[in-house]
Design an enzyme around this catalytic site. Structure first.
Site, short mmCIF file in Angstrom:
data_model
loop_
_atom_site.label_atom_id
_atom_site.label_comp_id
_atom_site.label_asym_id
_atom_site.label_seq_id
_atom_site.Cartn_x
_atom_site.Cartn_y
_atom_site.Cartn_z
N ASP A 174 0.86 -1.18 0.00
CA ASP A 174 0.00 0.00 0.00
C ASP A 174 0.90 1.23 0.00
O ASP A 174 2.10 1.14 0.27
CB ASP A 174 -0.88 -0.01 1.27
N CYS A 226 -3.79 -0.92 -2.04
CA CYS A 226 -4.06 0.49 -2.29
C CYS A 226 -5.06 0.65 -3.44
O CYS A 226 -4.82 0.14 -4.54
CB CYS A 226 -2.75 1.19 -2.63
N GLU A 246 -6.06 9.44 9.68
CA GLU A 246 -4.69 9.30 10.20
C GLU A 246 -4.49 10.10 11.48
O GLU A 246 -3.62 9.78 12.29
CB GLU A 246 -3.67 9.70 9.12
N CYS A 249 -11.28 3.29 -0.66
CA CYS A 249 -9.99 3.79 -0.15
C CYS A 249 -9.67 2.99 1.11
O CYS A 249 -10.58 2.68 1.90
CB CYS A 249 -10.11 5.27 0.17
N HIS A 280 -8.55 3.70 3.86
CA HIS A 280 -8.84 4.31 5.16
C HIS A 280 -10.33 4.30 5.53
O HIS A 280 -10.67 4.43 6.69
CB HIS A 280 -8.35 5.76 5.18
N1 DGL Z 1 -4.02 3.87 0.16
C1 DGL Z 1 -4.65 4.94 -0.57
C2 DGL Z 1 -5.87 4.38 -1.32
O1 DGL Z 1 -6.46 3.41 -0.94
C3 DGL Z 1 -5.05 6.09 0.35
C4 DGL Z 1 -3.87 6.91 0.85
C5 DGL Z 1 -3.11 7.60 -0.27
O2 DGL Z 1 -3.62 8.56 -0.89
O3 DGL Z 1 -2.00 7.16 -0.53
O4 DGL Z 1 -6.22 4.93 -2.33
#
Ligand code: DGL
Length: 270
Positions: free
Chosen positions: A13, A76, A155, A187, A189
């Site tokens: 990720d 990711c 975060e 995403c 998060h």
């Molecule tokens: N891991 C990214 C996503 O799932 C979110 C964080 C980033 O912008 O790197 O798109």
């Protein structure tokens, strides 16, 4: 079972968010060894150009290949949206991203075929979810919205903060106006915002966690390629980052839902 079944699953990720995918993998596949790489030195990917994300993706893939993994899971969403082919071309291994599993789960869950997608700017601008949803169901009506403020709020640990709810309300308003009945949390998060998002949608929208959907896909791919680890040994989960392992360890617990153990810093892309 041969020795290659005991090799780890490689997961990467842009940073810490992919631990929500590891969490789903640990729940579904508790026997598997895992190597996780988070590119914490170069996060976020979601606001970067496609070209740069593709370059970073090559480094991330090469790191996992150096760990002799048996398959690669692109946790990711941004990488899955704009650079999955980079991983597939580089690694002569089974590879999955999170977009197809998430889209499939959404199409299955939706009754009205009105599906919302939220994600980073990179993910939404790529139209990867929209294209996949339309590929799976031509009747689908897809409403998408980039929500760039949500990653930093998570975060910061502001998952249940009133301000986060207000911001989520502003982002989700246009999707709710489109009368979606299903929403893809596109995403890494966003699964941590399920409570807040449910409040905003008043529980009337089915939330799709792409990480959970991906863990189910990984399980079937392991079976398809005869790669399941059936060893009785306690599995080994290793974490590597490109910067700030201490911060990753502290915040990572929230994403993983358990303690992480040792997190090592590595230099990649050299
Ligand atoms: N891991 C990214 C996503 O799932 C979110 C964080 C980033 O912008 O790197 O798109």
């Amino acid at each position: 079972m041969d020795a290659s079944n005991q090799k780890p699953i490689g997961v990467f990720d842009s940073g810490i968010g992919g631990l929500t995918v590891v969490r789903a993998l640990l729940e579904r596949l508790p026997n598997e060894n895992i190597v996780y790489f988070g590119d914490t030195a170069r996060v976020p990917y979601g606001s970067k150009s496609e070209q740069v994300v593709r370059e970073y993706t090559l480094d991330d893939t090469d790191f996992l290949l150096s760990k002799d993994v048996k398959m690669i899971v692109v946790a990711c969403n941004t990488v899955s949206a704009v650079a999955l082919d980079v991983v597939q071309k580089r690694a002569n291994l089974p590879v999955t991203g999170v977009i197809i599993p998430g889209a499939e789960a959404a199409v299955k869950a939706s009754k009205s075929n009105r599906i919302g997608v939220i994600g980073t700017v990179g993910t939404i601008n790529s139209n990867a979810y929209k294209n996949e949803l339309l590929h799976l169901n031509v009747q689908a009506h897809v409403a998408s919205k980039a929500c760039p403020l949500l990653v930093p709020l998570v975060e910061e640990g502001w998952m249940d903060h009133k301000s986060t709810e207000t911001i989520a309300q502003v982002y989700l308003f246009p999707l709710l106006t489109e009368k979606i009945d299903t929403l893809i949390l596109g995403c890494t998060h966003y699964p941590l915002l399920k409570n807040t998002i449910s409040k905003v949608t008043k529980g009337a929208v089915t939330l799709i966690d792409s990480g959970e959907a991906t863990a189910a896909t990984v399980e079937s791919m392991l079976d398809q390629f005869h790669l399941r680890n059936t060893s009785q040994q306690k599995p080994n989960v290793q974490f590597f980052v490109s910067d700030a392992p201490e911060k990753f360890t502290a915040v990572g617990e929230i994403f993983l839902g358990q303690k992480l153990g040792v997190v090592r810093r590595v230099v990649i892309g050299k």
